[in-house]
Design an enzyme around this catalytic site. Structure first.
Site, PDB file in Angstrom:
ATOM      1  N   TYR A 128       1.355  -1.248  -0.139  1.00 49.37           N
ATOM      2  CA  TYR A 128       0.043   0.332  -0.131  1.00 49.37           C
ATOM      3  C   TYR A 128       0.966   1.484   0.067  1.00 49.37           C
ATOM      4  O   TYR A 128       0.696   1.782   0.545  1.00 49.37           O
ATOM      5  CB  TYR A 128      -0.831   0.291   1.341  1.00 49.37           C
ATOM      6  CG  TYR A 128      -2.429   1.025   1.423  1.00 49.37           C
ATOM      7  CD1 TYR A 128      -3.172   1.414   0.721  1.00 49.37           C
ATOM      8  CD2 TYR A 128      -2.209   1.639   2.677  1.00 49.37           C
ATOM      9  CE1 TYR A 128      -4.088   1.626   1.016  1.00 49.37           C
ATOM     10  CE2 TYR A 128      -2.980   2.554   2.346  1.00 49.37           C
ATOM     11  CZ  TYR A 128      -4.552   2.715   1.956  1.00 49.37           C
ATOM     12  OH  TYR A 128      -4.682   3.562   2.408  1.00 49.37           O
ATOM     13  N   HIS A 133      -2.474   7.761  -3.398  1.00 49.26           N
ATOM     14  CA  HIS A 133      -2.938   7.024  -3.114  1.00 49.26           C
ATOM     15  C   HIS A 133      -3.738   6.728  -1.612  1.00 49.26           C
ATOM     16  O   HIS A 133      -5.024   6.639  -1.271  1.00 49.26           O
ATOM     17  CB  HIS A 133      -3.007   5.212  -3.556  1.00 49.26           C
ATOM     18  CG  HIS A 133      -4.116   4.286  -3.356  1.00 49.26           C
ATOM     19  ND1 HIS A 133      -5.594   4.544  -3.530  1.00 49.26           N
ATOM     20  CD2 HIS A 133      -3.688   3.117  -2.102  1.00 49.26           C
ATOM     21  CE1 HIS A 133      -6.232   3.457  -4.007  1.00 49.26           C
ATOM     22  NE2 HIS A 133      -5.258   2.353  -2.675  1.00 49.26           N
ATOM     23  N   LYS A 253     -10.784  -8.000  -2.361  1.00 47.36           N
ATOM     24  CA  LYS A 253     -10.080  -8.449  -3.368  1.00 47.36           C
ATOM     25  C   LYS A 253      -9.496  -9.977  -3.860  1.00 47.36           C
ATOM     26  O   LYS A 253      -8.823 -10.136  -4.545  1.00 47.36           O
ATOM     27  CB  LYS A 253      -8.730  -8.045  -2.213  1.00 47.36           C
ATOM     28  CG  LYS A 253      -8.761  -7.182  -1.624  1.00 47.36           C
ATOM     29  CD  LYS A 253      -8.356  -5.534  -2.240  1.00 47.36           C
ATOM     30  CE  LYS A 253      -8.584  -4.303  -1.969  1.00 47.36           C
ATOM     31  NZ  LYS A 253      -7.952  -3.506  -2.824  1.00 47.36           N
TER      32      LYS A 253
HETATM   33 CA    CA Z   1      -4.024  -3.367  -4.016  1.00 44.27          CA
END
Ligand code: CA
Length: 416
Positions: A128, A133, A253
């Site tokens: 991450y 983001h 996910k």
């Molecule tokens: Ca991702």
């Protein structure tokens, strides 16, 4: 002048690149291949012809359906194969019988070859690591004044994903179903996700294992990374926002993520090194590194609605990533976690500083509040059924281009 393969100047697959993948060769089956221009090259025949070091590789090592064994022989050995191929195709002085042999036995039109998953991925981790983001997500879902959590600039945050559902470019993926809890309801409901999204990422493939208990330093890390692919970490945002507290994403996910079929070696990306963002505050000693560890790789996402031309929705760059791959691998192994050949580590969504460079629909449409209008008049807040999502990426410098081709996925309506 190379008479055997015509390589267009804008081809991702210049002679400098020479990536590795696995393709189904007609009449033969899965073979380790490379790609040059619009041609796929069957390396098993080149091995039989004695082009590669028989002290390291058996000829049969190239007649296989995964690159794991090939990669496990080491990056230096693989790069020697890469350089042998380069030299072979740089040479334009083929005799007529040689040229005919190549045309008839080694070279195939890329459009004729079905590409397979290039590696058997043992374990998959997703980081991450884009500050833009993480900041955008923090502003949307938490506190605009404290968008980054206190750990973010100290730890390359990541989580363990699921390897079984990582698929190669061209695969059809069904819209996932799951639990969501719309804000206006007091109880959750079940059904197809209404917020299917992409995440623009790259991923690296581990090329060398470390034993359990042994840590990889930032100095050693690049030697343990074989190469990179494009990575679309498909996400169901409504499922994610309901399920992820307190342990992080799960079914939002693991229904599918998509990689490009050609693994571009780090050796091919060497000319495109660049500095990353300044890391402030100072990181702990095990995360410090020397030299330029980021790479200038242009990235783009396009959406192709059914019966309509593709539309570019995002242009970003891998160079924006805050935590580089060396730091990610050093952090991943600092506790003694053993990585194995073929493991895959996603970068995390790569957003840039400008709104047009955000690496997900979540950010591009700002949680659906700024939808796109497509050329066919339809609106996009997230991804529709029958959309195709296409990711492309390449590095270019002084006339030399090294690219990844595409990571493409068709979204099918949910299975009833
Ligand atoms: Ca991702």
């Amino acid at each position: 002048m190379n008479s055997l393969i015509d390589i267009k100047p804008d081809s991702d697959f210049s002679l400098h690149n020479i990536p590795f993948g696995v393709g189904i060769i007609p009449g033969s089956g899965p073979r380790i291949c490379t790609r040059i221009g619009d041609k796929v090259v069957d390396l098993s025949i080149m091995a039989n012809q004695g082009y590669f070091d028989r002290g390291i590789y058996e000829d049969s090592d190239f007649a296989t359906s995964t690159l794991n064994n090939f990669i496990s022989k080491g990056r230096e050995a693989a790069n020697a194969v890469r350089l042998s191929i380069q030299n072979c195709f740089l040479d334009s002085n083929y005799s007529q019988p040689e040229a005919e042999f190549f045309q008839q036995n080694i070279l195939y039109d890329a459009s004729e070859i079905q590409m397979l998953m290039p590696v058997q991925i043992g374990d998959y981790t997703d980081f991450y690591s884009s500050i833009e983001h993480a900041t955008n997500v923090g502003i949307m879902f938490r506190d605009p004044a404290n968008a980054l959590l206190p750990n973010w600039k100290h730890i390359p945050v990541g989580y363990h994903g699921r390897a079984s559902s990582i698929v190669v470019s061209g695969t059809e993926v069904y819209r996932p179903k799951g639990q969501t809890k719309p804000a206006d309801l007091s109880l959750p409901i079940f059904g197809p996700t209404k917020q299917l999204d992409f995440e623009l990422e790259t991923a690296f493939i581990v090329g060398k294992e470390n034993t359990l208990g042994e840590s990889v330093t930032t100095d050693e890390a690049e030697n343990n990374i074989f190469g990179m692919v494009l990575f679309n970490d498909l996400s169901a945002r409504d499922i994610q926002s309901w399920e992820y507290v307190p342990l992080g994403p799960f079914l939002s996910k693991n229904f599918a993520s998509v990689i490009s079929p050609w693994i571009v070696m780090m050796d091919a990306l060497e000319p495109f090194r660049c500095r990353g963002p300044v890391q402030e505050p100072e990181v702990l000693p095990y995360l410090k590194f020397s030299g330029r560890r980021n790479f200038d790789i242009k990235l783009e996402v396009l959406i192709k609605p059914e019966n309509c031309d593709e539309v570019s929705v995002c242009k970003s760059n891998f160079k924006y990533i805050y935590w580089n791959m060396s730091q990610q691998l050093a952090h991943h192994t600092v506790n003694g976690c053993n990585m194995r050949v073929g493991d895959l580590c996603g970068s995390g969504t790569i957003s840039g500083p400008e709104p047009g460079s955000y690496g997900s629909m979540l950010e591009l449409t700002w949680k659906g509040t700024k939808p796109f209008i497509m050329p066919d008049g339809t609106e996009r807040k997230f991804i529709n059924d029958n959309d195709t999502i296409i990711m492309r990426g390449y590095a270019e410098k002084e006339g030399m281009r090294v690219g990844f081709g595409e990571a493409l996925v068709h979204i099918m309506p949910a299975k009833l």
